[in-house]
Design a protein around this motif. Structure first.
Motif, PDB file in Angstrom:
ATOM      1  N   SER A   1      52.252 119.879  66.832  1.00  0.00           N
ATOM      2  CA  SER A   1      52.878 120.640  67.921  1.00  0.00           C
ATOM      3  C   SER A   1      54.288 120.154  68.178  1.00  0.00           C
ATOM      4  O   SER A   1      54.584 118.961  68.050  1.00  0.00           O
ATOM      5  CB  SER A   1      52.028 120.485  69.191  1.00  0.00           C
ATOM      6  OG  SER A   1      52.655 121.048  70.322  1.00  0.00           O
TER       7      SER A   1
ATOM      8  N   THR B   1      46.206 119.047  64.150  1.00  0.00           N
ATOM      9  CA  THR B   1      46.907 119.969  65.044  1.00  0.00           C
ATOM     10  C   THR B   1      48.287 119.377  65.283  1.00  0.00           C
ATOM     11  O   THR B   1      48.397 118.269  65.806  1.00  0.00           O
ATOM     12  CB  THR B   1      46.163 120.093  66.388  1.00  0.00           C
ATOM     13  OG1 THR B   1      44.891 120.700  66.155  1.00  0.00           O
ATOM     14  CG2 THR B   1      46.943 120.940  67.379  1.00  0.00           C
TER      15      THR B   1
ATOM     16  N   CYS C   1      45.605 119.114  73.207  1.00  0.00           N
ATOM     17  CA  CYS C   1      44.225 119.609  73.210  1.00  0.00           C
ATOM     18  C   CYS C   1      43.471 119.070  74.423  1.00  0.00           C
ATOM     19  O   CYS C   1      43.969 118.223  75.154  1.00  0.00           O
ATOM     20  CB  CYS C   1      43.513 119.210  71.925  1.00  0.00           C
ATOM     21  SG  CYS C   1      43.477 117.444  71.617  1.00  0.00           S
TER      22      CYS C   1
ATOM     23  N   SER D   1      42.206 123.368  71.046  1.00  0.00           N
ATOM     24  CA  SER D   1      43.474 123.923  71.524  1.00  0.00           C
ATOM     25  C   SER D   1      43.317 125.434  71.612  1.00  0.00           C
ATOM     26  O   SER D   1      42.784 126.045  70.687  1.00  0.00           O
ATOM     27  CB  SER D   1      44.607 123.600  70.547  1.00  0.00           C
ATOM     28  OG  SER D   1      44.678 122.216  70.303  1.00  0.00           O
TER      29      SER D   1
END
Lengths: 202, 202
Positions: free
Chosen positions: B77, B75, A160, A127
């Motif tokens: 988001s 990750t 990503c 990312s």
């Protein structure tokens, strides 16, 4: 400018300490250019922005050569306003940020085309976060245009982008995404994960 | 709004597949609320933003209970402008973004104080990325103020903040950092790594 990375290496085996200690020697040639600090979660490397991905590539390729399923995960950053300027982080080869977005895409592609292959297949995802300016999605979409013609683009995923191929061009692609997109003196972060020898089907 | 996480679990042992498969059942109670997709690098979970960290906490605590050195990396988001709105991501408990920065810090602290302890010590580090608006460092510094009084603050590192303590309040602190800082409908990403049973000295 301040640039560096927090990196972690995960060999999925009982002898993970042995695999890590053996792989670390692959970074010896980069040590004079870096400040390095290690704790129980990650190793910080601070140094010239264009040396970060080659150092991580050699570390990871060395660990992956063991044949063990290995993952390297890192947070890479340049221009963080919370960090002091540091002479050790001066780019060796200069910046190309005076170029237009289209010219930067072409230059990034040329660098990846000339990357040496290592004979180690990897999968990676990352990312890109261009921080603190209004048009962050323009830079991200420009970077995606570059990625799609990099030769190692696998697919877009939620949050990503996934790459697949030889470790040489894959790490070169990650490096170009980090160096050439986002504001020249701006704050850019990139988080990535690279995997080798996975037993999972793709 | 779209919210979710790409998560990866790394047990550092020869039987890493067995540890992962056993730990996955800890997420069963969350499955009705999530869309889940797995490939060879990570598992995507898409669902209500306040359920993301509890699900990851239970997955990680289950793996760590094996006694093996385990790392979870993700990750996370919310509000990415490249993703469609999705009804599955509607917050269950509403948002508190109408509050001032100081009020949000107090509310985050209260949530962490009430987090149940699990008896599993962990170390964690994370980076918060509030994207696409001018004052991203204000929100980051506000978040750091909250972290320093969270009870699990360890230290600031380059590019990230390190936490240490029981998995319950550590995951609650990560969740509050993700939910309460950055623009309410803005694009916020958070990357984190959590580690248990490490043989390295702290």
């Amino acid at each position: 400018m301040f640039s560096g990375a927090q990196i972690s290496l995960y060999p999925m085996c009982d002898d993970f300490v042995g695999v890590i200690l053996k792989a670390i020697s692959a970074m010896d040639s980069y040590r004079p250019n870096f400040r390095i600090e290690t704790d129980d979660i990650s190793t910080l490397i601070v140094g010239p922005p264009e040396q970060l991905f080659p150092a991580m590539r050699d570390l990871f390729a060395s660990a992956a050569a063991s044949g063990v399923h290995c993952v390297l995960s890192a947070t890479v950053s340049r221009g963080c306003p919370g960090e002091p300027d540091d002479p050790i982080c001066t780019p060796i080869s200069g910046s190309s940020h005076e170029l237009s977005l289209a010219e930067r895409i072409g230059a990034a592609r040329a660098h990846v085309d000339s990357a040496k292959k290592l004979g180690q297949e990897v999968a990676a995802q990352f990312s890109l976060y261009p921080l603190g300016e209004g048009h962050h999605m323009d830079e991200i979409y420009g970077c995606i245009d570059f990625l799609k013609t990099s030769g190692v683009f696998d697919r877009s995923k939620n949050f990503c982008t996934k790459l697949r191929g030889d470790a040489g061009p894959v790490f070169a692609t990650l490096s170009e995404a980090f160096l050439r997109f986002g504001a020249p003196q701006g704050h850019v972060a990139l988080d990535f994960t690279v995997s080798a020898n996975s037993p999972s089907p793709c």
